[in-house]
Write a protein that holds these residues in place. Structure first.
Motif, PDB file in Angstrom:
ATOM      1  N   VAL A 132     -17.310  -9.815 -22.827  1.00  0.00           N
ATOM      2  CA  VAL A 132     -16.211  -8.883 -22.552  1.00  0.00           C
ATOM      3  C   VAL A 132     -16.013  -8.750 -21.044  1.00  0.00           C
ATOM      4  CG1 VAL A 132     -15.340  -6.536 -22.802  1.00  0.00           C
ATOM      5  CG2 VAL A 132     -16.644  -7.576 -24.649  1.00  0.00           C
ATOM      6  N   THR A 133     -14.750  -8.787 -20.636  1.00  0.00           N
ATOM      7  CA  THR A 133     -14.368  -8.482 -19.262  1.00  0.00           C
ATOM      8  C   THR A 133     -13.325  -7.375 -19.295  1.00  0.00           C
ATOM      9  OG1 THR A 133     -14.749 -10.763 -18.532  1.00  0.00           O
ATOM     10  CG2 THR A 133     -13.374  -9.357 -17.117  1.00  0.00           C
ATOM     11  N   VAL A 134     -13.552  -6.315 -18.543  1.00  0.00           N
ATOM     12  CA  VAL A 134     -12.641  -5.173 -18.527  1.00  0.00           C
ATOM     13  C   VAL A 134     -11.972  -5.093 -17.154  1.00  0.00           C
ATOM     14  CG1 VAL A 134     -12.385  -2.686 -18.790  1.00  0.00           C
ATOM     15  CG2 VAL A 134     -14.051  -3.931 -20.199  1.00  0.00           C
ATOM     16  N   THR A 135     -10.652  -5.084 -17.159  1.00  0.00           N
ATOM     17  CA  THR A 135      -9.873  -4.977 -15.922  1.00  0.00           C
ATOM     18  C   THR A 135      -8.975  -3.757 -16.008  1.00  0.00           C
ATOM     19  OG1 THR A 135      -9.868  -7.383 -15.626  1.00  0.00           O
ATOM     20  CG2 THR A 135      -8.220  -6.111 -14.399  1.00  0.00           C
ATOM     21  N   ASP A 136      -9.093  -2.872 -15.037  1.00  0.00           N
ATOM     22  CA  ASP A 136      -8.289  -1.649 -15.004  1.00  0.00           C
ATOM     23  C   ASP A 136      -7.059  -1.900 -14.137  1.00  0.00           C
ATOM     24  OD1 ASP A 136      -7.332   0.911 -15.125  1.00  0.00           O
ATOM     25  OD2 ASP A 136      -9.244   1.879 -14.666  1.00  0.00           O
ATOM     26  N   LEU A 137      -5.893  -1.967 -14.772  1.00  0.00           N
ATOM     27  CA  LEU A 137      -4.657  -2.255 -14.056  1.00  0.00           C
ATOM     28  C   LEU A 137      -4.120  -1.040 -13.303  1.00  0.00           C
ATOM     29  CD1 LEU A 137      -2.769  -4.415 -16.725  1.00  0.00           C
ATOM     30  CD2 LEU A 137      -4.130  -5.208 -14.765  1.00  0.00           C
ATOM     31  N   ARG A 138      -4.399   0.153 -13.794  1.00  0.00           N
ATOM     32  CA  ARG A 138      -3.927   1.375 -13.155  1.00  0.00           C
ATOM     33  C   ARG A 138      -5.078   2.379 -13.095  1.00  0.00           C
ATOM     34  NH1 ARG A 138       0.877   1.193 -10.253  1.00  0.00           N
ATOM     35  NH2 ARG A 138       2.170  -0.430 -11.224  1.00  0.00           N
TER      36      ARG A 138
END
Length: 337
Positions: A132-138
Motif C-alpha cells: 500500500v502507498t498512501v498519497t495525500d493530495l490535499r
C-alpha cells in the motif's frame, strides 16, 4: 372601612414555576440529544470514494465496500480519479494494480473520513497480500498537520455572530438605533472575518488558501449569523434572539461538521447542519482555505439566503416601528384664530 389585601395567587405562581421547570428540563434534554445523538451515530456515511484498475478488481472492491459507509464510483484511469478528488467529487480513492494498491486521500476534506478510508484500504491490501502507498493530495498545513486551527474556528464564527447582535441591541436600542445596529453588525462581521483569517493563516499557520478570499468567506458567515439574530431580536425582542441562539448552539454547532467533515455525520443530521449558518460557514472556510474555492458555491449561496432573511426581518421590524412611532405622536392641536 379598609379593604384587606387580596391573598397571593399561590395556584398561579405554582403553575408558572411548573412551566419554567418543565421548560428548562426540555432544553437540557434537547441539548443532550443535539450533542449526543450525532456523536453516537457518527462514522462514515455514504462517503464518496473512487476506484480504478482492472475491471474484475474494481468490481470486487466495489462489492466489498458496498453498504452504508461508502459510495463507490469507478474511474477510467488514475488521472481521472485524482482530478475527481481535487474537484471534491469524491473524498479519496484507490488505484488497483497487481500486488499493489495506491490510495489517494484529501485529509483537509475530512480527517476522520480520510482515516477510515486509509484503514479500509489497509485491510483490503492485507486480504490481498498487496503493498500500500498512501498519497495525500490535499493535506492540512505543515504547521498544523492535524487541522486543529480549522476545528477551533467553529466557536469564534458562532460567537462572532451572536455577540454583536446582542451587544449592539443593548447599546443602540429602539427604533431610533436601527441603522446603527445594522451598520455596526456589518462592520463587525467584516473586521472580525479578516482578523480571524489573519490569526489562523499567519499566526498559527493553519490555513493555506488565498487570504483575502478566505477572509471574505469568514465575514460572510459571521454576517449571515449576526444579521439573522439581529433580525429576530428586532422583530421579537430577546425572545426571538434567544430562540435563534438556541438553534445555533444546540443544532448548528454540533452539526456543523467542521472538525470531521459532513460525511462523518448521519445523513439527515448532516443535511440540517449544512443548511444552518455554522455548517455552511465551515464548508465555505474549508473550500477556500484548502481547495482553491472548489465547492464554495453552495455554502456561499446558503449564507446569502440567511443574510437576505436577516435583512427581511429587520425591514419588517423597521416598518412596524415606523407605524408605531407615527401612532404614538400626538395629534396637532387646532390653532385659535
Amino acid at each position: 372601612m379598609t379593604q384587606s389585601a387580596a391573598p397571593p395567587d399561590h395556584t398561579g405562581q405554582g403553575r408558572k414555576l411548573a412551566v419554567v421547570v418543565v421548560g428548562l428540563a426540555a432544553v437540557v434534554v434537547a441539548m443532550l440529544c443535539a450533542f449526543a445523538l450525532p456523536s453516537i451515530h457518527s462514522g462514515p456515511h455514504n462517503v464518496p470514494i473512487g476506484v480504478t484498475g482492472p475491471q474484475t478488481a474494481t468490481a470486487a472492491v466495489s462489492k466489498a465496500l458496498s453498504g452504508e459507509e461508502w459510495d463507490v464510483t469507478t474511474y477510467d484511469d488514475e488521472q481521472a480519479l485524482k482530478a475527481a478528488i481535487e474537484d471534491r467529487d469524491v473524498m479519496g480513492g484507490m488505484v488497483l494494480d497487481s500486488g499493489h494498491i495506491t490510495a489517494y486521500t484529501a485529509t483537509a476534506g475530512g480527517a476522520q473520513s480520510t482515516a477510515a478510508l486509509t484503514n479500509a484500504v489497509t485491510a483490503l491490501a492485507k486480504q490481498q497480500q498487496a503493498d500500500v502507498t498512501v498519497t495525500d493530495l490535499r493535506p492540512f498545513t505543515a504547521d498544523d498537520p492535524r487541522g486543529a486551527g480549522l476545528s477551533s474556528a467553529a466557536l469564534p464564527m458562532i460567537f462572532g455572530g451572536m455577540i454583536p447582535a446582542m451587544l449592539l441591541s443593548r447599546l443602540f436600542p429602539g427604533h431610533a438605533g436601527r441603522w446603527l445596529r445594522l451598520t455596526g453588525t456589518i462592520a463587525f462581521a467584516a473586521v472580525a472575518g479578516f482578523a480571524v483569517a489573519a490569526l489562523l493563516q499567519y499566526g498559527t499557520g493553519s490555513l493555506s488558501g488565498n487570504y483575502w478570499i478566505t477572509s471574505l468567506g469568514l465575514s460572510l458567515g459571521m454576517a449571515a449569523l449576526a444579521l439573522t439574530l439581529l433580525g429576530l431580536q428586532s422583530l421579537m425582542g430577546m425572545t426571538g434572539y434567544g430562540l435563534g441562539a438556541a438553534v445555533i448552539m444546540l443544532l448548528g454547532n454540533p452539526l456543523s461538521g467542521l472538525a470531521s467533515g459532513p460525511h462523518w455525520l448521519p445523513n439527515g443530521w448532516a443535511t440540517v447542519g449544512q443548511l444552518l449558518p455554522p455548517g455552511a460557514s465551515g464548508s465555505l472556510l474549508r473550500a477556500n482555505a484548502f481547495f482553491d474555492g472548489t465547492g464554495a458555491g453552495g455554502p456561499a449561496l446558503t449564507l446569502g439566503c440567511w443574510i437576505l432573511l436577516g435583512l427581511a426581518l429587520i425591514l419588517i421590524a423597521d416598518q412596524r416601528g415606523s407605524r408605531q412611532s407615527a401612532t404614538d405622536q400626538p395629534a396637532p392641536q387646532a390653532q385659535l384664530v
